[in-house]
Design a protein around this motif. Sequence first.
Motif, PDB file in Angstrom:
ATOM      1  N   LYS A   2       0.872  -1.113  -0.199  1.00 50.78           N
ATOM      2  CA  LYS A   2      -0.020  -0.014  -0.062  1.00 50.78           C
ATOM      3  C   LYS A   2       0.944   1.073   0.200  1.00 50.78           C
ATOM      4  O   LYS A   2       2.118   0.992   0.356  1.00 50.78           O
ATOM      5  N   LYS A   3       0.269   2.287  -0.446  1.00 47.99           N
ATOM      6  CA  LYS A   3       1.050   3.585  -0.495  1.00 47.99           C
ATOM      7  C   LYS A   3       1.529   3.958   0.710  1.00 47.99           C
ATOM      8  O   LYS A   3       2.889   4.389   0.770  1.00 47.99           O
ATOM      9  N   TRP A   6       4.455   1.856   1.514  1.00 45.74           N
ATOM     10  CA  TRP A   6       5.613   2.410   0.765  1.00 45.74           C
ATOM     11  C   TRP A   6       6.537   3.525   0.975  1.00 45.74           C
ATOM     12  O   TRP A   6       7.546   3.492   1.151  1.00 45.74           O
ATOM     13  N   LEU A   7       5.511   4.380   1.365  1.00 36.96           N
ATOM     14  CA  LEU A   7       6.064   5.888   2.116  1.00 36.96           C
ATOM     15  C   LEU A   7       7.030   5.593   3.067  1.00 36.96           C
ATOM     16  O   LEU A   7       7.996   5.936   3.274  1.00 36.96           O
ATOM     17  N   LEU A   8       6.471   4.885   4.162  1.00 35.81           N
ATOM     18  CA  LEU A   8       7.037   4.480   5.529  1.00 35.81           C
ATOM     19  C   LEU A   8       8.462   3.816   5.334  1.00 35.81           C
ATOM     20  O   LEU A   8       9.505   4.258   5.622  1.00 35.81           O
ATOM     21  N   HIS A   9       8.364   2.799   4.328  1.00 37.91           N
ATOM     22  CA  HIS A   9       9.505   1.931   3.900  1.00 37.91           C
ATOM     23  C   HIS A   9      10.696   2.873   3.315  1.00 37.91           C
ATOM     24  O   HIS A   9      11.675   2.772   3.858  1.00 37.91           O
ATOM     25  N   ASN A  10      10.160   3.831   2.462  1.00 38.81           N
ATOM     26  CA  ASN A  10      11.381   4.829   1.901  1.00 38.81           C
ATOM     27  C   ASN A  10      11.759   5.842   2.955  1.00 38.81           C
ATOM     28  O   ASN A  10      12.832   6.049   2.665  1.00 38.81           O
ATOM     29  N   ARG A  11      10.872   6.295   3.616  1.00 42.02           N
ATOM     30  CA  ARG A  11      11.325   7.075   4.873  1.00 42.02           C
ATOM     31  C   ARG A  11      12.353   6.456   5.741  1.00 42.02           C
ATOM     32  O   ARG A  11      13.375   7.157   6.076  1.00 42.02           O
TER      33      ARG A  11
END
Length: 74
Positions: A2-3, A6-11
């Motif tokens: 989920k978006k 994905w965002l948390l993973h990248n942060r």
Amino acid sequence: MKKAQWLLHNRLAEARGMLESSDLTVARIATACGFGTPVALRKHFHVHLGLSPLAYRRAHRAPESARTDSRPPS
């Protein structure tokens, strides 16, 4: 993925890289990576990595010569 995940993973990936390669404070890294506060960064590190940002930095620190200095020259 989920978006939001994905965002948390990248942060988290960005924060890990900054902890490994810079002398920036946890507060500056939290802001730069979009966590907003050091408390939020610490919470996510603890939940997803099982340790604090500073413990992560100590365990994964780049050699002295590879680090970037975040402080202005004297």
